[in-house]
Every structure is written in structure tokens, then in C-alpha cells.
Design an enzyme around this catalytic site. Structure first.
Site, PDB file in Angstrom:
ATOM      1  N   GLU A 250       0.885  -1.178   0.000  1.00  0.00           N
ATOM      2  CA  GLU A 250       0.000   0.000   0.000  1.00  0.00           C
ATOM      3  C   GLU A 250       0.910   1.211   0.000  1.00  0.00           C
ATOM      4  O   GLU A 250       1.545   1.521   1.006  1.00  0.00           O
ATOM      5  CB  GLU A 250      -0.936  -0.020   1.212  1.00  0.00           C
ATOM      6  CG  GLU A 250      -2.118   0.911   1.052  1.00  0.00           C
ATOM      7  CD  GLU A 250      -1.966   2.196   1.836  1.00  0.00           C
ATOM      8  OE1 GLU A 250      -1.615   3.211   1.198  1.00  0.00           O
ATOM      9  OE2 GLU A 250      -2.187   2.186   3.050  1.00  0.00           O
ATOM     10  N   CYS A 284      -2.126   8.822   3.478  1.00  0.00           N
ATOM     11  CA  CYS A 284      -1.990   8.346   2.098  1.00  0.00           C
ATOM     12  C   CYS A 284      -3.225   8.652   1.257  1.00  0.00           C
ATOM     13  O   CYS A 284      -3.128   8.770   0.037  1.00  0.00           O
ATOM     14  CB  CYS A 284      -1.677   6.853   2.085  1.00  0.00           C
ATOM     15  SG  CYS A 284      -2.669   5.873   3.213  1.00  0.00           S
TER      16      CYS A 284
END
Length: 483
Positions: A250, A284
């Protein structure tokens, strides 16, 4: 604060007795002194995880569920401590730190609920009197490499999901948050998990590459999960591929919030402020691009600026209820200032905020951003966002997809069919209609496309990430063979 390594249920110094320091990004005070792991320590942790796997893989689902539920309870009981430590180490507001603890507890509880959902199936077979089936089995020790920004929740998911699937974990924490990651490890220890099931390492930036290399190549480690930058994730994926080890990655994001011409502007502004500036934009899935239809752009920008200017700023160690705190490092300010100046030189307009001073930066908005500006497609990871004006739905989709990243996104519009059409056309792992880009629920799969990586955390998707599927048959003794 002083922290150690945790290997085979013991808190220990590094094998060479060396330490490193986490320095406050504004005051330059030493916040944490951490044991500085060596390759020897890393291999010791991998060996402890392998030994513990021999018994942990056979622990029944009810016991695994009980232990993970206990971890959640222990974490919640330490909420004030997490808020204190995260403020000192990473500049987290009480809001962000408190959310992290709440979300982390939810992750452990969601993981616990999966204990009895790790299932195989029976398969029709052409062989007479034969039972054909699949089984899901744990894979072995997992290497979990975790960043500083979602300090607690990103660690929780990298620990809880492998454990509930019957694996053991070597947890490599971030050098920016050693005390927070040690505190999470302490919660697991206090919940009573057996020795070696979770092992915690941390190291200075100069040692981390060799430790990662040693663990990725270690025969004991079977799979890797990493959350962090695309640059480092790509290196890890290449090294893992050399050893034929599967990764869950990720990585970076440049999340867009599309505001169509029929959007509820006030609702979109609320989502934009929240998504852009929670934890100084160091998430993020932070909203880094506002793609706004030119028909409503002036009204949207005016309201966006007005609400953003009301955000409180300060040091969370002093003012716990502030929203905008310091960035994790003065280097962040220097990097963002470069993007800021490039955009201004090429025609962008500052409508709120301004340049960073070291690790401190006001909530900043740039309008009239174009594709020739670096900030258009480079990840900022700070309290700055941009408005890109578009002409209609098709151009909004094109701009949203004009990115190497594909993590989270949002679409605001009153015509739900139209908003859904846009949502289906953009290349992101998460799309939220009339919602912020910053969203996470432990029961929903989380991950992205393109340079954001591959694989999914959360929800039932983790069962595939952290188990092996095995085909098993039970057949009659007497069978016909061709020779």
C-alpha cells in the site's frame, strides 16, 4: 522516552547496544531513544517467529479470537498514553491520535471476527468415491513494515490480520515513531499472546535497508506487507521477487475529490477541508486534488478558503485540540516549498496559507493549478492542496485518471446516477460518492491501483493475503491408472 526491541516475549537492547534518537521536528528535543536493531537481531526475530509458528498455527479460532479481542481492549485502555506519545513523536493532534486508537481497536475486533471465516470448499470431481476440497492454511512468519503516519492503525492491520490467519509476525516499526510502535507491541504482550508470535524491531535510517534485506531474504519469512512510499515499495517488491515471496503493498496516493456542477457545495467544502488537512495532510488518502467544475469553482473556492482559515494550528503537546500541527520533519517543508514555488512560477494562485517554515506550515490552498506544474501529480504529503478547474464531467474524469496513483477518491454531485457513472470511470481502489477521500472501515477492503501498489488490507480480502490455498482429495484405495 526509551524503548527496546521485543523478541520472543522479551524486551531487549540491540545486540551491539547501540541506540538512535527521534528528534522533535520543531524543538529539536530528543523525544525517544530507541534500541537500534542489527541484522543479528532481525534474524533472531525471524527465528523466534518461525519457532512460535509451529504451535500458533494449531491454536483454535476461538482462542485466537479471544486474544485479539483482548488486544483491542488493552489498546483502548491506553488511549491517553497513545495521544501523549503520538503528539510528541509525530505531531498528531488529539483528534488524529484518538481516532487511530479507536480504528486500531476496530481492526483487532474485525480480525477476531474472521477467525471462523477462514474456510475452504468442496469441489465436484469426476473421480468416483472421491472427496475433493480446498483448505486455507497459514503461510508462516510474516514481515510487516509499517510507517509513522497512521501510526497505530497501520500497525494494527499489519499485525492483527496475519495473526488471526494463524501466522506469526516480525513487525518493523518506523524510526519516526519508535515509542508508539513499542506501545502497540506492549498491548499485544499484555493481552497474553504466546512468546514469539509478535516480534518488534526498530532501527535508524542508515541500518533499515540492510535489516529489510536480511528479513526479506531470510528463509523463515514467507510473505511481506509494506505500507510507505512507492519508491521504497518498488525496491521491496523487487527484492521479494528474487526470493519468490509474495507482497502486499500500500504505497503513494494523490487522491482527487471531484466536485460536479450540481454538487452540494457546502457539503463538498466540509469534505474537502477534512480530507485535505486532517493530520496536516500526511495521510496516504488525503485530498491532494480538488477537481472542480468551472461553473461553480469561484463559489467553492471562496467557501473552501473561508472554512480553512478557521482551522486552529499549534503544537499538540501544548494545545491538544489544535487541528494543524507540525509535519514529521523539516525536510517535508523544504520539499513542499519546492512544489509551491514551481506552481506559483507557472501561474497558480495562493488563496490561503503560504510557505512552510521548517516543519511548520499553515493550511494552504493553491488555485488554477495546471498539468505542467510539479504539484499537479507529485505527492505533497503536507497541509497543502490544489484546485484544478475543469469543464464538465468528461474532463473531470480525465484529470482524475491523469495520475500514476490510484488509492482513494471522492465524487460530489446531486444526480447520483451521474456521480456513480463518474465513480465507475475513475481508476481508484476506493470511491466515495458525496464523501471524503479520507475514509477507512475495518470491514471494507482497502488498497489501490497503479503505483499505489497491489493487494488489500481489511475485510475478508485479508484471508487471501495471509493464507495459502491447498487442494486436498480423499480417494479410494483401488483406482485404475494407465500404466
Amino acid at each position: 522516552m526509551k524503548t527496546k526491541l521485543f523478541i520472543n516475549n522479551a524486551w531487549i537492547d540491540s545486540s551491539d547496544q547501540q541506540t538512535f534518537e527521534r528528534i522533535h521536528p520543531v524543538s529539536s528535543d530528543v523525544v525517544t531513544e530507541s534500541a537500534n536493531a542489527t541484522v543479528t537481531d532481525a534474524i533472531k526475530a525471524a527465528q523466534a517467529a518461525e519457532e512460535a509458528f509451529k504451535t500458533w498455527k494449531a491454536v483454535g479460532p476461538s482462542e485466537r479470537r479471544r486474544l485479539l479481542l483482548k488486544v483491542a481492549d488493552v489498546m483502548e485502555s491506553k488511549t491517553p498514553k497513545f495521544i501523549e506519545v503520538m503528539a510528541m513523536e509525530v505531531g498528531a493532534s488529539a483528534l488524529w491520535a484518538g481516532f487511530n486508537v479507536h480504528a486500531s481497536a476496530n481492526v483487532f475486533r474485525e480480525a477476531a471476527s474472521l477467525a471462523t471465516q477462514i474456510q475452504g470448499e468442496t469441489i465436484p470431481t469426476d473421480k468416483a468415491e472421491t472427496l475433493s476440497m480446498t483448505l486455507r492454511q497459514p503461510v508462516g512468519p510474516i514481515l510487516s513494515i509499517v510507517p509513522w503516519n497512521g501510526t497505530a492503525v497501520l500497525a494494527a492491520r499489519a499485525i492483527a490480520y496475519p495473526l488471526v490467519c494463524g501466522n506469526t509476525v516480525v513487525f518493523k516499526g518506523s524510526e519516526f515513531s519508535p515509542a508508539t510502535h513499542a506501545l502497540i507491541t506492549q498491548c499485544v504482550q499484555e493481552a497474553g499472546l504466546p512468546a514469539g508470535v509478535l516480534n518488534y524491531l526498530n532501527s535508524s535510517p542508515d541500518r533499515s535497508p540492510e535489516i529489510a534485506d536480511a528479513l526479506i531474504s531470510a528463509k523463515e519469512i514467507r510473505r511481506i506487507n509494506f505500507t510507505g512510499s512507492t519508491r521504497v515499495g518498488s525496491i521491496i517488491a523487487q527484492k521479494a521477487a528474487q526470493h519468490l515471496k509474495r507482497c502486499l503493498l500500500e504505497l503513494g496516493g494523490k487522491s482527487p475529490l471531484i466536485v460536479l456542477d450540481d454538487a452540494d457545495i457546502d457539503a463538498a467544502v466540509k469534505a474537502a477541508v477534512f480530507g485535505s488537512f486532517l493530520f496536516q495532510g500526511q495521510i496516504c488518502m488525503s485530498t491532494e486534488r480538488l477537481i472542480v467544475d468551472e461553473k461553480i469553482a469561484d463559489e467553492f473556492v471562496a467557501k473552501f478558503v473561508e472554512k480553512t482559515k478557521r482551522l486552529s494550528a499549534g503544537d499538540p503537546c501544548v494545545t491538544g485540540d489544535c487541528i494543524i500541527g507540525p509535519m514529521v520533519s523539516p525536510n517535508s517543508g523544504e520539499r513542499i516549498n519546492g512544489l509551491f514555488k514551481d506552481a506559483i512560477d507557472k501561474g497558480a494562485k495562493v488563496v490561503c496559507g503560504g510557505l512552510a517554515q521548517g516543519a511548520l506550515m499553515p493550511a494552504t490552498i493553491l488555485d488554477h493549478v495546471k498539468s505542467d506544474m510539479r504539484i499537479y501529480d507529485e505527492e505533497t504529503f503536507g497541509p497543502i492542496t490544489v484546485v484544478i478547474r475543469c469543464k464538465g464531467e468528461a474532463e473531470a474524469v480525465r484529470i482524475a485518471n491523469d495520475s500514476v496513483y490510484g488509492l482513494s477518491s471522492g465524487v460530489f454531485g446531486r444526480d447520483i446516477n451521474r456521480a456513480l457513472r463518474v465513480g465507475m470511470s475513475i481508476e481508484y481502489g476506493s470511491v466515495h460518492i458525496n464523501g471524503s477521500t479520507v475514509q477507512n472501515e475495518a470491514q471494507a477492503p482497502y488498497g489501490g491501483t497503479k503505483n499505489t501498489g497491489y493487494g488489500r488490507f481489511d475485510g475478508r480480502a485479508v484471508i487471501d493475503e495471509f493464507t495459502e490455498i491447498k487442494w486436498l482429495t480423499i480417494e479410494p484405495f483401488e483406482q485404475q491408472y494407465p500404466f
